[in-house]
Motif scaffolding. Sequence first.
Motif, short mmCIF file in Angstrom:
data_model
loop_
_atom_site.label_atom_id
_atom_site.label_comp_id
_atom_site.label_asym_id
_atom_site.label_seq_id
_atom_site.Cartn_x
_atom_site.Cartn_y
_atom_site.Cartn_z
N PHE A 60 0.90 -1.20 -0.07
CA PHE A 60 -0.11 0.04 0.18
C PHE A 60 0.87 1.51 0.14
CE2 PHE A 60 -2.77 -3.19 1.48
CZ PHE A 60 -3.99 -2.96 1.19
N ALA A 61 0.57 2.16 -0.74
CA ALA A 61 1.10 3.48 -0.88
C ALA A 61 -0.07 4.33 -0.05
CB ALA A 61 1.36 4.01 -1.98
N GLY A 62 -0.12 4.73 1.04
CA GLY A 62 -1.33 5.22 1.74
C GLY A 62 -2.09 4.38 1.87
N ASP A 63 -3.54 4.67 1.52
CA ASP A 63 -4.95 3.73 1.42
C ASP A 63 -5.01 2.82 -0.06
OD1 ASP A 63 -5.35 4.57 3.91
OD2 ASP A 63 -6.76 6.23 3.33
N VAL A 64 -3.89 3.28 -0.98
CA VAL A 64 -4.15 2.69 -2.18
C VAL A 64 -3.34 1.51 -2.50
CG1 VAL A 64 -3.76 3.08 -4.64
CG2 VAL A 64 -4.68 5.01 -3.09
N MET A 65 -3.89 0.25 -2.63
CA MET A 65 -3.02 -0.97 -2.96
C MET A 65 -2.37 -0.57 -4.29
SD MET A 65 -4.20 -4.93 -3.38
CE MET A 65 -5.24 -4.75 -1.80
N VAL A 66 -1.04 -0.90 -4.17
CA VAL A 66 -0.29 -0.84 -5.52
C VAL A 66 0.45 -2.00 -6.01
CG1 VAL A 66 0.16 1.67 -4.96
CG2 VAL A 66 1.85 0.04 -4.18
N GLY A 67 0.27 -3.05 -5.34
CA GLY A 67 0.67 -4.28 -5.62
C GLY A 67 0.12 -5.23 -4.73
N PHE A 68 0.32 -6.53 -5.16
CA PHE A 68 -0.08 -7.83 -4.38
C PHE A 68 0.38 -9.19 -4.86
CE2 PHE A 68 -3.16 -8.49 -7.59
CZ PHE A 68 -3.56 -9.68 -7.66
N MET A 69 0.27 -10.17 -4.07
CA MET A 69 0.44 -11.52 -4.64
C MET A 69 -0.39 -12.43 -3.68
SD MET A 69 2.00 -13.94 -2.69
CE MET A 69 2.80 -13.96 -0.95
N LYS A 70 -0.79 -13.54 -4.30
CA LYS A 70 -1.40 -14.54 -3.29
C LYS A 70 -1.25 -15.69 -3.99
CE LYS A 70 -6.11 -13.44 -4.73
NZ LYS A 70 -6.44 -14.50 -5.76
N ILE A 71 -1.36 -16.78 -3.22
CA ILE A 71 -1.21 -18.41 -3.53
C ILE A 71 -2.53 -19.17 -3.64
CG2 ILE A 71 0.02 -20.60 -3.16
CD1 ILE A 71 1.74 -18.42 -4.11
N ARG A 72 -3.13 -19.69 -4.47
CA ARG A 72 -3.96 -20.68 -4.41
C ARG A 72 -3.60 -22.07 -4.55
NH1 ARG A 72 -8.30 -23.13 -7.83
NH2 ARG A 72 -10.30 -22.83 -6.75
N TYR A 73 -3.62 -22.87 -3.35
CA TYR A 73 -3.28 -24.21 -3.38
C TYR A 73 -4.30 -25.42 -3.92
CZ TYR A 73 -5.64 -25.55 0.89
OH TYR A 73 -6.58 -25.74 1.90
N THR A 80 2.07 -34.29 -8.79
CA THR A 80 2.56 -33.09 -8.49
C THR A 80 1.46 -31.97 -8.00
OG1 THR A 80 4.03 -33.19 -10.36
CG2 THR A 80 3.54 -30.97 -9.89
N HIS A 81 1.76 -31.37 -6.89
CA HIS A 81 0.98 -30.25 -6.50
C HIS A 81 1.20 -29.03 -7.09
CE1 HIS A 81 0.03 -27.40 -2.90
NE2 HIS A 81 -1.41 -27.58 -3.44
N ARG A 82 0.32 -28.44 -7.92
CA ARG A 82 0.68 -27.29 -8.64
C ARG A 82 -0.40 -26.16 -7.87
NH1 ARG A 82 2.89 -28.88 -13.40
NH2 ARG A 82 3.12 -26.91 -14.03
N VAL A 83 0.34 -25.29 -7.57
CA VAL A 83 -0.37 -24.07 -7.07
C VAL A 83 -0.45 -22.87 -7.93
CG1 VAL A 83 0.42 -24.85 -4.53
CG2 VAL A 83 1.91 -23.19 -5.95
N LEU A 84 -1.25 -22.05 -7.67
CA LEU A 84 -1.38 -20.79 -8.64
C LEU A 84 -0.83 -19.68 -8.10
CD1 LEU A 84 -2.30 -19.73 -11.71
CD2 LEU A 84 -4.18 -19.16 -10.32
N LEU A 85 0.24 -18.72 -8.42
CA LEU A 85 0.81 -17.67 -7.89
C LEU A 85 0.18 -16.43 -8.73
CD1 LEU A 85 2.47 -15.63 -6.39
CD2 LEU A 85 4.36 -16.07 -7.72
N ASP A 86 -0.50 -15.94 -8.10
CA ASP A 86 -1.51 -14.63 -8.69
C ASP A 86 -0.85 -13.13 -8.12
OD1 ASP A 86 -2.98 -12.91 -10.22
OD2 ASP A 86 -4.87 -13.38 -9.01
N GLY A 87 -0.94 -12.10 -9.11
CA GLY A 87 -0.32 -10.95 -8.51
C GLY A 87 -0.18 -9.99 -9.56
N GLY A 88 0.18 -8.57 -9.09
CA GLY A 88 0.32 -7.61 -10.12
C GLY A 88 0.77 -6.49 -9.33
N VAL A 89 1.15 -5.51 -10.18
CA VAL A 89 1.84 -4.06 -9.73
C VAL A 89 1.10 -2.99 -10.46
CG1 VAL A 89 3.80 -2.65 -9.35
CG2 VAL A 89 3.94 -5.26 -8.98
#
Length: 322
Positions: A60-73, A80-89
């Motif tokens: 966060f830059a102040g109250d504004v989200m400027v980037g994130f990541m999260k994993i979905r298992y 094979t355990h394939r997890v999904l990495l989601d995110g962005g800037v």
Amino acid sequence: MRTESLTWRPLTRGDAQASADLLNAMDAVDGIGELYTAEDTLQELIDPGADLERASLAVFAGDVMVGFMKIRYKRFAEETHRVLLDGGVHPDHRRRGLGTTLVEAGVAAAKTLHDLHHPTLKLAIDVYRAEGIAGLAELLRGRGFTPARYFQRMERSLAAVPAAPTIPDGLRLEPWSAGTDEDFLAARNEAFRDVWGAPALPLDFWRNKFTNHTLRPEASFLVRDTATGTPAGMLVTNHWPADAEVTGVRDAHVMALGTVPACRGRGVATALIAHALRAAAEHGFERMSLNVDSAGPAGTSGIFARAGFTPKTRYVRWALEA
């Protein structure tokens, strides 16, 4: 922690609107055409495959989200355990190292969840993104990811669709209902049993991802074998109003389509597509779309091309064997 006046913390369910704002700001530059409401992003934040405390990070830059990541298992996995990495800037904060930090944090979080849920299996971390996003390929290659699979978004106008489509002999068509939802899931799991990267889905995962608030039941169908009453195939259609508000086009998106192995070769998928096209057109949709595995048997030269779908955006499934 704080770095360069930025605040870093795990995502929470209260971040739905901030997440939607960030994703929409990203799309304004990346031009993929995927827009979000807070309801859409909340659905992802309450995903049963997400563990926000252990495996997410927001900037966060102040109250504004400027980037994130999260994993979905995945709750169920085999070799094979394939997890999904989601995110962005956010576009205004790119080229400052945020993406590198988020990807590295995502890889570490993926390993944490893997050790918790499937420690005896191999781990593969996937990133699924449209091709051509500036800087993304360089970022992922620099962290050890390589392209593992390509997917194609295909679209078809609903200005002219098949009239009175038929159902092959020995089969019957049923629309989606709350009472048949588990039959849809059973058909999906059986149909996708031999599909790359698509293990069986538990009911809560299915309802979060497929039969949620974006479901269009009027254009979602189940085909049964009339002799046995068992599901032979299914098609699920979803719609995101936020996309239509920006593009002006009401798009009916086929989220899942499959035929159980024992019923293949009987025209199940062809009939499902024809009925979904007709139903979507009758309910005011102007276009139908879907994403198809370009390496799979139903690629651009398969049944979708014969049904009038044409290729649009290509997506890459980046993978890191960790």
